[in-house]
Design a protein around this motif. Structure first.
Motif, PDB file in Angstrom:
ATOM      1  N   GLU A  28       0.859  -1.177   0.000  1.00 46.09           N
ATOM      2  CA  GLU A  28       0.000   0.000   0.000  1.00 46.09           C
ATOM      3  C   GLU A  28       0.897   1.228   0.000  1.00 46.09           C
ATOM      4  OE1 GLU A  28      -3.085  -0.367  -0.371  1.00 46.09           O
ATOM      5  OE2 GLU A  28      -3.351  -2.429   0.241  1.00 46.09           O
ATOM      6  N   LEU A  29       0.504   2.270  -0.705  1.00 44.92           N
ATOM      7  CA  LEU A  29       1.302   3.482  -0.767  1.00 44.92           C
ATOM      8  C   LEU A  29       1.435   4.089   0.631  1.00 44.92           C
ATOM      9  CD1 LEU A  29       2.787   5.006  -2.906  1.00 44.92           C
ATOM     10  CD2 LEU A  29       0.766   6.368  -3.316  1.00 44.92           C
ATOM     11  N   ARG A  30       0.310   4.178   1.323  1.00 46.55           N
ATOM     12  CA  ARG A  30       0.330   4.618   2.723  1.00 46.55           C
ATOM     13  C   ARG A  30      -1.009   4.261   3.367  1.00 46.55           C
ATOM     14  NH1 ARG A  30       0.865   9.490  -0.099  1.00 46.55           N
ATOM     15  NH2 ARG A  30      -1.107  10.532  -0.398  1.00 46.55           N
ATOM     16  N   GLN A  31      -0.940   4.055   4.666  1.00 45.45           N
ATOM     17  CA  GLN A  31      -2.169   3.793   5.409  1.00 45.45           C
ATOM     18  C   GLN A  31      -1.993   4.230   6.856  1.00 45.45           C
ATOM     19  OE1 GLN A  31      -3.107  -0.352   4.904  1.00 45.45           O
ATOM     20  NE2 GLN A  31      -1.221  -1.060   5.826  1.00 45.45           N
ATOM     21  N   SER A 180      -7.425   5.468   7.116  1.00 45.53           N
ATOM     22  CA  SER A 180      -7.117   6.242   5.921  1.00 45.53           C
ATOM     23  C   SER A 180      -6.109   5.439   5.102  1.00 45.53           C
ATOM     24  CB  SER A 180      -6.503   7.585   6.325  1.00 45.53           C
ATOM     25  OG  SER A 180      -6.038   8.279   5.190  1.00 45.53           O
ATOM     26  N   GLU A 181      -6.297   5.429   3.798  1.00 50.53           N
ATOM     27  CA  GLU A 181      -5.386   4.643   2.962  1.00 50.53           C
ATOM     28  C   GLU A 181      -5.221   5.308   1.621  1.00 50.53           C
ATOM     29  OE1 GLU A 181      -8.417   1.460   0.994  1.00 50.53           O
ATOM     30  OE2 GLU A 181      -7.691   1.043   2.988  1.00 50.53           O
ATOM     31  N   LYS A 182      -4.103   5.050   0.995  1.00 47.47           N
ATOM     32  CA  LYS A 182      -3.836   5.457  -0.384  1.00 47.47           C
ATOM     33  C   LYS A 182      -3.367   4.204  -1.090  1.00 47.47           C
ATOM     34  CE  LYS A 182      -2.391   8.347  -3.705  1.00 47.47           C
ATOM     35  NZ  LYS A 182      -3.157   9.075  -4.585  1.00 47.47           N
ATOM     36  N   ARG A 183      -4.162   3.707  -2.020  1.00 46.06           N
ATOM     37  CA  ARG A 183      -3.905   2.435  -2.681  1.00 46.06           C
ATOM     38  C   ARG A 183      -2.859   2.600  -3.771  1.00 46.06           C
ATOM     39  NH1 ARG A 183      -5.677  -1.222  -0.477  1.00 46.06           N
ATOM     40  NH2 ARG A 183      -5.660  -2.590  -2.228  1.00 46.06           N
ATOM     41  N   TRP A 184      -2.177   1.530  -4.075  1.00 45.54           N
ATOM     42  CA  TRP A 184      -1.241   1.515  -5.206  1.00 45.54           C
ATOM     43  C   TRP A 184      -1.840   0.619  -6.279  1.00 45.54           C
ATOM     44  CZ3 TRP A 184       1.988   4.558  -7.235  1.00 45.54           C
ATOM     45  CH2 TRP A 184       2.935   4.128  -8.150  1.00 45.54           C
TER      46      TRP A 184
END
Length: 188
Positions: A28-31, A180-184
């Motif tokens: 994951e890009l960030r979480q 909160s998440e930013k998916r790749w």
């Protein structure tokens, strides 16, 4: 204080992580996560195809190396901890049709932590000051579509502080939710 002694080690670890930084298809890009068992916040960001940097701050159960028998009495201290995680079984999980959402995989990681216990009395003597450890752990993390997340890791670390340093076990258990998440490139 002790935090000032650990800061160069932490910055060096972060620099090494950034040198290898390249975004990949697995992590994951960030979480951001909220931990319930050890109340606090956790942030995990991708650094490479299978690597992340995970940092958490909050209250944490830990050994108190100043106790006469450290294994009988655990403490509950404010802490900051970091891990450079290498996830090694994303591909195998995908081949077995298991999800890798939320970095659901097994990992190995160098780990550091600093505990800030404040003033306390041990053996009739007032003690204050931070202590910490640096070591190596292996563990697993699982995340579910609901956002529920847990991770567990075990290993050994060198503890240091206002006592004679030594190698002791490390065990971490986090239970909470991804908020909160930013998916790749991985889907749910």
């Amino acid at each position: 204080m002790y935090f000032k002694q650990c800061l160069p080690l932490f910055l060096l670890l972060l620099l090494v992580c950034q040198v290898n930084a390249q975004f990949g298809k697995n992590c994951e890009l960030r979480q951001m996560k909220v931990n319930l068992l050890n109340p606090g916040f956790e942030y995990e960001m991708a650094l490479g195809t299978n690597t992340t940097f995970d940092v958490k701050a909050g209250m944490q159960v830990g050994l108190d190396p100043l106790r006469s028998n450290i294994y009988e009495e655990l403490g509950f201290f404010p802490a900051v901890a970091g891990q450079y995680r290498y996830y090694y079984n994303f591909e195998k999980r995908q081949q077995n049709r298991r999800q890798i959402y939320g970095n659901s995989a097994n990992y190995v990681a160098p780990a550091v932590a600093v505990f800030f216990p404040g003033s306390r009395t041990i053996g009739g003597e007032a003690v204050k000051g931070a202590f910490g450890y640096a070591g190596l752990v292996t563990g697993l993390q699982r995340s579910y579509n609901s956002g529920f997340n847990f991770s567990v890791d075990v290993g050994a670390a060198y503890y240091t502080g206002q006592f004679e340093g030594g190698i002791y076990p490390v065990a971490n258990l986090s239970i909470g939710w991804i908020i909160s998440e930013k998916r790749w490139c991985v889907g749910r």
